[in-house]
Motif scaffolding. Structure first.
Motif, mmCIF file in Angstrom:
data_model
loop_
_atom_site.group_PDB
_atom_site.id
_atom_site.type_symbol
_atom_site.label_atom_id
_atom_site.label_comp_id
_atom_site.label_asym_id
_atom_site.label_seq_id
_atom_site.Cartn_x
_atom_site.Cartn_y
_atom_site.Cartn_z
ATOM 1 N N SER A 89 -22.362 4.116 12.604
ATOM 2 C CA SER A 89 -21.991 3.627 13.782
ATOM 3 C C SER A 89 -22.141 2.318 14.032
ATOM 4 O O SER A 89 -23.275 1.737 13.693
ATOM 5 N N ILE A 90 -21.324 1.776 14.598
ATOM 6 C CA ILE A 90 -21.339 0.377 15.131
ATOM 7 C C ILE A 90 -22.110 0.072 16.312
ATOM 8 O O ILE A 90 -21.777 0.547 17.282
ATOM 9 N N GLU A 91 -23.067 -0.808 16.161
ATOM 10 C CA GLU A 91 -23.834 -1.260 17.240
ATOM 11 C C GLU A 91 -24.190 -2.897 17.285
ATOM 12 O O GLU A 91 -23.527 -3.322 16.435
ATOM 13 N N TRP A 92 -24.611 -3.351 18.436
ATOM 14 C CA TRP A 92 -24.461 -4.781 18.479
ATOM 15 C C TRP A 92 -25.965 -5.474 18.783
ATOM 16 O O TRP A 92 -26.683 -4.722 19.507
ATOM 17 N N GLU A 93 -26.195 -6.598 18.260
ATOM 18 C CA GLU A 93 -27.531 -7.270 18.315
ATOM 19 C C GLU A 93 -27.229 -8.391 18.649
ATOM 20 O O GLU A 93 -26.294 -9.261 18.153
ATOM 21 N N ASP A 94 -28.118 -9.369 19.014
ATOM 22 C CA ASP A 94 -28.203 -10.779 19.009
ATOM 23 C C ASP A 94 -27.857 -11.628 17.940
ATOM 24 O O ASP A 94 -28.581 -11.125 16.698
ATOM 25 N N ALA A 95 -26.738 -12.468 17.741
ATOM 26 C CA ALA A 95 -26.359 -13.076 16.572
ATOM 27 C C ALA A 95 -27.318 -13.948 16.250
ATOM 28 O O ALA A 95 -27.854 -14.861 17.015
ATOM 29 N N PHE A 147 -5.284 2.069 11.243
ATOM 30 C CA PHE A 147 -6.115 2.470 12.367
ATOM 31 C C PHE A 147 -7.167 0.950 12.342
ATOM 32 O O PHE A 147 -7.580 0.739 11.756
ATOM 33 N N PRO A 148 -6.974 0.525 13.820
ATOM 34 C CA PRO A 148 -7.968 -0.386 14.051
ATOM 35 C C PRO A 148 -9.340 0.144 14.054
ATOM 36 O O PRO A 148 -9.708 1.328 14.136
ATOM 37 N N LEU A 149 -10.366 -0.710 13.768
ATOM 38 C CA LEU A 149 -11.580 -0.383 13.291
ATOM 39 C C LEU A 149 -12.394 0.161 14.500
ATOM 40 O O LEU A 149 -12.830 1.520 14.126
ATOM 41 N N PHE A 150 -11.937 0.091 15.768
ATOM 42 C CA PHE A 150 -12.885 0.641 16.972
ATOM 43 C C PHE A 150 -11.713 1.659 17.844
ATOM 44 O O PHE A 150 -11.785 2.198 18.872
#
Length: 328
Positions: free
Chosen positions: A163-169, A232-235
């Motif tokens: 599962s793809i999540e997002w955090e500060d780069a 298939f686009p990744l999202f």
């Protein structure tokens, strides 16, 4: 884990996509220029022959392919060089850089099926092993196989249980993104080391590569998964990452500005950057086809001409794919 690590494991980890031989063409997940026509390799070899006759490179140079899959491209180039000047097969040296042992075995078998014992090809496990005075290095679709990070609005992608999540780069990624005006998209990991390893390993080098992408930032995600010629686009909501992981190919459009920056920083100069169509025509693919026409039947000529159309037609591969040539 960072998305780059997830992608690296997907492609190169234990049981990864590239850890097992994957056919290219109708039976595989995708087509490449190499699988489309042998004239692709012949055209590149024709250009290399011109570099030799123009004394840009010597007759005893190495010809190296990186990421050779089955070995088609190197063999097609060797075959055409022999047609141009048979003595080159004795004077030149040939090599493949291939990190996967099972692919090395497949390549050795294919090379032997084409040339028997008449052509000797050396093998290197990594570009870092190179220690040569001179070489022409050729590759097709390798830059899109480097792992990448995904950046979006100052955040970087991480993966937990597919599962793809997002955090500060991290700051370095934000600085790179700001420098290149990137707000959303892929940041490739490894171009700098790759270019540096080649620069350190080859004193005099011509590097010629083909891949799909552009010389600008799109500010959108191009990363996608190929499964038996379906994209298939990744999202994409229909894509099940857990099922696709290590089973299907994952790739993205190359940011050639990043490639050029990495090579120039390692001491290379940019000789040419152009569409695949313009490059192959300049390399002589039309002239080669006309020579073939004089030696074959109308039916075989029409079949090969149709393949070449795929390589150079703007709406197929001709404009989407680019050629980049560096010199050191």
């Amino acid at each position: 884990m960072l998305f780059s690590e997830y992608m690296h494991q997907w492609l190169y980890g234990e049981g990864g996509y590239y850890k097992h031989y994957k056919p290219i063409g109708k039976e595989g997940d995708f087509f490449t220029a190499v699988s489309t026509s042998r004239f692709f390799g012949a055209s590149i070899a024709n250009y290399i022959y011109k570099l030799i006759t123009d004394k840009k490179i010597s007759k005893d140079t190495y010809l190296i392919e990186i990421g050779a899959h089955q070995g088609y491209l190197l063999c097609d180039m060797i075959q055409w060089l022999y047609s141009c000047d048979a003595s080159l097969i004795e004077s030149m040296k040939f090599a493949i850089v291939e990190r996967q042992p099972h692919l090395q075995q497949i390549q050795k078998q294919y090379i032997y099926s084409r040339f028997g014992d008449d052509v000797v090809v050396e093998f290197f496990d990594d570009v870092a092993e190179l220690n040569l005075d001179e070489a022409v290095v050729v590759s097709n679709e390798i830059f899109d196989a480097f792992a990448c990070e995904l950046l979006k609005d100052g955040k970087i992608a991480v993966v937990d249980n597919h599962s793809i999540e997002w955090e500060d780069a991290p700051t370095p990624f934000l600085e790179w993104a700001k420098k290149h005006h990137l707000k959303q998209g892929e940041i490739t990991v490894g171009y700098e080391k790759f270019a540096d390893d080649i620069a350190k390993g080859i004193k005099k080098c011509e590097f010629i590569s083909f891949d799909y992408g552009e010389k600008y930032v799109r500010n959108d995600f191009s990363i996608r998964v190929y499964s038996k010629h379906k994209v298939f686009p990744l999202f994409d909501e229909e894509l099940n990452l857990q099922e696709a992981y290590k089973r299907d190919d994952i790739t993205y459009d190359v940011n050639f500005a990043h490639v050029i920056e990495a090579f120039e920083s390692s001491g290379f100069e940019l000789v040419d950057y152009e569409t695949q169509a313009r490059a192959l025509i300049r390399f002589g693919i039309i002239d080669i086809l006309e020579m073939f026409m004089k030696q074959t039947t109308p039916a075989l000529y029409a079949k090969e001409a149709d393949k070449i159309k795929t390589l150079i037609a703007p709406t197929i591969m001709g404009d989407k794919f680019k050629m980049v040539h560096f010199r050191k």
